[in-house]
Design a protein around this motif. Structure first.
Motif, PDB file in Angstrom:
ATOM      1  N   UNK A 116       0.829  -1.207   0.000  1.00  0.00           N
ATOM      2  CA  UNK A 116       0.000   0.000   0.000  1.00  0.00           C
ATOM      3  C   UNK A 116       0.862   1.255   0.000  1.00  0.00           C
ATOM      4  N   UNK A 117       0.284   2.333  -0.456  1.00  0.00           N
ATOM      5  CA  UNK A 117       0.981   3.613  -0.428  1.00  0.00           C
ATOM      6  C   UNK A 117       1.306   3.978   1.021  1.00  0.00           C
ATOM      7  N   UNK A 118       2.543   4.379   1.251  1.00  0.00           N
ATOM      8  CA  UNK A 118       2.936   4.755   2.605  1.00  0.00           C
ATOM      9  C   UNK A 118       3.207   3.577   3.528  1.00  0.00           C
ATOM     10  N   UNK A 119       3.324   2.386   2.954  1.00  0.00           N
ATOM     11  CA  UNK A 119       3.543   1.194   3.785  1.00  0.00           C
ATOM     12  C   UNK A 119       4.956   1.187   4.357  1.00  0.00           C
ATOM     13  N   UNK A 120       5.068   0.914   5.666  1.00  0.00           N
ATOM     14  CA  UNK A 120       6.364   0.933   6.336  1.00  0.00           C
ATOM     15  C   UNK A 120       6.822  -0.448   6.797  1.00  0.00           C
ATOM     16  N   UNK A 121       5.877  -1.304   7.181  1.00  0.00           N
ATOM     17  CA  UNK A 121       6.253  -2.618   7.701  1.00  0.00           C
ATOM     18  C   UNK A 121       5.059  -3.562   7.631  1.00  0.00           C
ATOM     19  N   UNK A 122       5.367  -4.872   7.710  1.00  0.00           N
ATOM     20  CA  UNK A 122       4.335  -5.906   7.745  1.00  0.00           C
ATOM     21  C   UNK A 122       4.690  -6.892   8.850  1.00  0.00           C
ATOM     22  N   UNK A 123       3.691  -7.225   9.665  1.00  0.00           N
ATOM     23  CA  UNK A 123       3.879  -8.249  10.692  1.00  0.00           C
ATOM     24  C   UNK A 123       2.874  -9.366  10.448  1.00  0.00           C
ATOM     25  N   UNK A 124       3.353 -10.605  10.388  1.00  0.00           N
ATOM     26  CA  UNK A 124       2.474 -11.747  10.145  1.00  0.00           C
ATOM     27  C   UNK A 124       2.387 -12.571  11.419  1.00  0.00           C
ATOM     28  N   UNK A 125       1.229 -12.534  12.062  1.00  0.00           N
ATOM     29  CA  UNK A 125       1.015 -13.308  13.270  1.00  0.00           C
ATOM     30  C   UNK A 125       0.454 -14.676  12.942  1.00  0.00           C
TER      31      UNK A 125
END
Length: 318
Positions: free
Chosen positions: A12-21
């Motif tokens: 996504x626009x402005x995405x900084x990080x992703x966490x997968x639980x």
């Protein structure tokens, strides 16, 4: 199965990080925005099962968001909006590294510990002479450390939490107060549906401004255990198993197939018939807890639907 969502890989626009639980995927965006996607992954004994459950993510997301709206007058929460059946968008928070587990009845993990002869759980006394599923005179809080994916949550006492500096005394007292208030409200909401809220867990975080807020899911069948009020006393008197609404039916199926998440154990095969039966049970859970018919979202292309709905919402706030 093709009509489930097991994994996402959005940008996504402005995405900084992703966490997968274990069952949710959280996208951190600019301006302290979090996008939480509820997948159809199924976790039991802290192990993610290899197959997804149709509509599970939608069910959990919709229960959690509606329950947050039903409790926001007593406890602030992170939620801003729900642009898709599987998605919640809210304020970014720094999560506390514990789960606040509260038990009104001696069931599940507490009952298993009790049967092993333990009478203290997380520093809380469990009186002698109790039977499984008996009600505690006062709900007890039995915290757990939050596990990373693939690890096990572990019981921990309030004393150890404070001693180890996991949470400050001032903040923990707020978490305690909120936990009791939410459990009381959850108990009242359940009673209106002819249900007993047996036990549940709450997770909290702190916003950039220092406000403690409720995060993650609340009062869902994955995070909570419910009994049917009708017949509870009779079943207890006869020593019969309680009729319940929770993920416990999955745990019991796994136990009967020699799996409890222990080292060396193999997850039993879940065929399509069993997967669909679990999906039907989750729909039953939704309708019983919420008191309304479950409306299935379009699952012809879940990835595309979710991605488009999130992007449409983000465009309105950009």
């Amino acid at each position: 199965m093709s009509n489930t969502i097991m994994d996402t890989n959005f940008h996504f626009a402005g995405q900084k990080a992703v966490y997968k639980g274990k069952v949710r995927e959280v996208y951190t965006l600019e301006n302290d925005i979090l996008v939480m996607v509820a997948t159809d992954r199924l976790s039991a004994f802290d192990v993610v099962m290899p197959k997804g459950i149709p509509y599970k993510g939608q069910i959990l997301n919709q229960i959690a968001t509606k329950m947050m709206q039903a409790t926001e007058d007593i406890v602030p929460n992170w939620l801003l909006t729900t642009p898709d059946a599987n998605v919640a968008v809210g304020k970014a928070c720094e999560p506390f590294k514990i789960e606040m587990v509260i038990r009104g009845y001696m069931s599940g993990h507490a009952a298993r510990e009790y049967k092993l002869g333990k009478r203290i759980l997380c520093g809380e006394a469990m009186p002698e002479g109790m039977k499984e599923n008996d009600k505690f005179s006062t709900p007890i809080i039995t915290p757990a450390t939050k596990a990373e994916k693939g690890d096990h949550d572990e019981d921990i006492s309030k004393a150890d939490i404070l001693k180890k500096g996991i949470v400050s005394k001032k903040d923990y007292e707020v978490l305690e107060k909120y936990t009791h208030a939410l459990f009381q409200r959850g108990t009242e909401l359940a009673a209106k549906r002819g249900l007993i809220l047996v036990d549940t867990k709450y997770e909290f975080g702190k916003t950039k401004d220092g406000e403690i807020v409720l995060i993650d899911e609340i009062h869902t069948p994955d995070s909570s255990r419910y009994f049917y009020t009708d017949g509870y006393e009779e079943r207890q008197a006869k020593g019969e198993a309680q009729k319940q609404l929770s993920k416990e039916f999955v745990r019991q199926w796994l136990i009967s197939n020699d799996f409890q998440g222990l080292e060396g154990q193999t997850v039993p095969e879940m065929n399509d018939e069993y997967i669909n039966s679990v999906s039907e049970r989750y729909i039953e859970l939704y309708e019983s807890i919420m008191g309304e018919a479950f409306v299935k979202a379009d699952v012809s292309n879940i990835q595309e639907r979710i991605g488009q709905n999130i992007s449409n919402y983000l465009n309105t706030i950009s």
